[in-house]
Scaffold this motif. Structure first.
Motif, short mmCIF file in Angstrom:
data_model
loop_
_atom_site.label_atom_id
_atom_site.label_comp_id
_atom_site.label_asym_id
_atom_site.label_seq_id
_atom_site.Cartn_x
_atom_site.Cartn_y
_atom_site.Cartn_z
N UNK A 84 -4.72 12.16 2.28
CA UNK A 84 -3.91 11.01 2.70
C UNK A 84 -4.54 10.30 3.88
N UNK A 85 -5.21 11.05 4.77
CA UNK A 85 -5.89 10.41 5.88
C UNK A 85 -7.07 9.59 5.42
N UNK A 86 -7.78 10.07 4.40
CA UNK A 86 -8.93 9.33 3.89
C UNK A 86 -8.51 8.09 3.12
N UNK A 87 -7.47 8.18 2.33
CA UNK A 87 -7.10 7.10 1.41
C UNK A 87 -6.19 6.04 2.02
N UNK A 128 3.20 5.26 -6.76
CA UNK A 128 4.16 4.64 -5.86
C UNK A 128 3.50 4.47 -4.50
N UNK A 129 4.01 3.51 -3.74
CA UNK A 129 3.59 3.31 -2.36
C UNK A 129 4.50 4.13 -1.45
N UNK A 297 4.30 1.98 3.69
CA UNK A 297 3.48 1.67 2.52
C UNK A 297 2.00 1.90 2.72
N UNK A 298 1.63 2.82 3.58
CA UNK A 298 0.22 3.00 3.93
C UNK A 298 -0.60 3.66 2.84
N UNK A 299 0.06 4.32 1.87
CA UNK A 299 -0.67 5.12 0.89
C UNK A 299 -0.16 4.87 -0.52
N UNK A 300 -1.09 4.77 -1.47
CA UNK A 300 -0.75 4.71 -2.88
C UNK A 300 -1.10 6.06 -3.49
N UNK A 301 -0.13 6.67 -4.17
CA UNK A 301 -0.31 8.03 -4.66
C UNK A 301 0.22 8.16 -6.08
N UNK A 302 -0.45 8.98 -6.88
CA UNK A 302 0.04 9.29 -8.22
C UNK A 302 1.24 10.22 -8.13
N UNK A 303 2.29 9.89 -8.89
CA UNK A 303 3.50 10.72 -8.91
C UNK A 303 3.96 10.84 -10.36
N UNK A 304 4.99 11.64 -10.58
CA UNK A 304 5.52 11.68 -11.95
C UNK A 304 6.25 10.38 -12.25
N UNK A 305 6.42 10.08 -13.51
CA UNK A 305 6.94 8.78 -13.93
C UNK A 305 8.33 8.50 -13.37
N UNK A 306 9.16 9.53 -13.22
CA UNK A 306 10.52 9.33 -12.73
C UNK A 306 10.51 8.80 -11.30
N UNK A 307 9.65 9.37 -10.45
CA UNK A 307 9.58 8.90 -9.07
C UNK A 307 8.99 7.51 -9.00
#
Length: 315
Positions: A84-87, A128-129, A297-307
């Protein structure tokens, strides 16, 4: 090959020793699953057993990412913290494949807790952001924390847990919590919450983004990692026996109902005091004074579809 014709790049950095070696054992299956499910992308796998090397590798991948590229980390909370720090603030989307014992940040933002479903979330591409907490002190002028920054009794338990050689997941945290409680006394704090100064003794002062630490303990049950705010939990001085009764209730979040527990929402928190140090995402981050600021909104991350769907509706 022209820049526009290059395939999407998914760089997977793995701590093979995480989770008692689980990452290393599961890596061939994970890598195969990614390549089978992402046939038009380039999947690059890099292993590292060194914190310093992993940090450099992840950061290099994030800084060179183009829109559509992803940086994937496989391991525990430490790898998620590096990721998360890198991305944060880059074009890279972070993917977390949780293979540690805590995985608190991953759970807090909606990453599936088992490996096959985490890989599936990355391949499906639901994102999600999320917010992060920006931390600044003498040791780390600019650092991000995804889950919880702790400074009191909880920080001492966290540091002591990191120092033991034999780990039993959340059971290790619980055992160390009992050991540390024997000699613990309330600490003197100077806390400024959105400019308002509080001088008080406290057992715990935690600044939260997702509100989960210690392998599933809910220090801030209402924390939302996409609301643009920090959540602050303060536990006022109580007897050791009272704190002992509160600890198991942290797993359900029910401890927050106790009259000694105060909770605030803020955009910036400054913490100072004598002999206090910071732990963030399970990592030691130096001494106070420390300033923690919400980074919406600092990070974009892969999550499951529901989230991902819930975040879209909320926005």
């Amino acid at each position: 090959m022209g820049e526009l014709a290059k395939p999407r790049l998914y760089t997977l950095v793995v701590n093979e020793g995480s989770g008692g070696g689980r990452s290393g054992r599961e890596l061939p299956k994970v890598a195969r699953g990614l390549r089978d499910r992402l046939p038009t992308a380039e999947v690059q796998v890099i292993t590292s057993c060194s914190w310093t090397d992993a940090e450099k590798l992840i950061r290099t991948a994030a800084l060179s990412a183009r829109p559509g590229d992803a940086v994937l980390v496989m391991g525990g909370d430490g790898m998620a913290h590096l990721g998360l720090n890198a991305c944060a603030g880059t074009d890279a989307t972070l993917g977390i494949i949780p293979a540690g014992t805590g995985n608190d940040f991953a759970r807090g933002v909606g990453v599936p807790k088992d490996l096959p479903r985490a890989v599936d979330a990355i391949c499906v591409g639901a994102t999600r952001r999320v917010d992060l907490s920006h931390v600044s002190n003498e040791a780390y002028p600019s650092r991000y924390v995804g889950a919880v920054l702790s400074t009191g009794y909880d920080a001492r338990v966290n540091r002591a847990t990191n120092d033991i050689s034999l780990r039993f997941g959340s059971l290790s945290y619980g055992w160390i919590a009992l050991r540390e409680l024997i000699h613990f006394s309330p600490l003197q704090y100077r806390i400024r919450i959105d400019g308002v100064l509080r001088i008080q003794e406290a057992m715990i002062v935690a600044v939260c983004n997702t509100g989960m630490f210690g392998g599933g303990m809910q220090i801030s049950p209402q924390a939302d990692p996409a609301d643009g705010m920090l959540d602050v939990t303060i536990v006022d001085p109580v007897s050791r026996s009272t704190l002992l009764r509160l600890l198991p209730q942290m797993y359900s979040g029910n401890f927050a109902r106790h009259p000694a527990v105060q909770q605030f929402r803020a955009r910036e928190v400054e913490i100072a005091g004598d002999g206090l140090f910071c732990m963030g995402d399970g990592e030691e981050l130096g001494d106070v004074p420390v300033t923690v600021t919400a980074a919406p909104g600092a990070l974009k991350v892969f999550v499951d579809a529901a989230h991902s769907a819930a975040a879209t509706v909320k926005q």
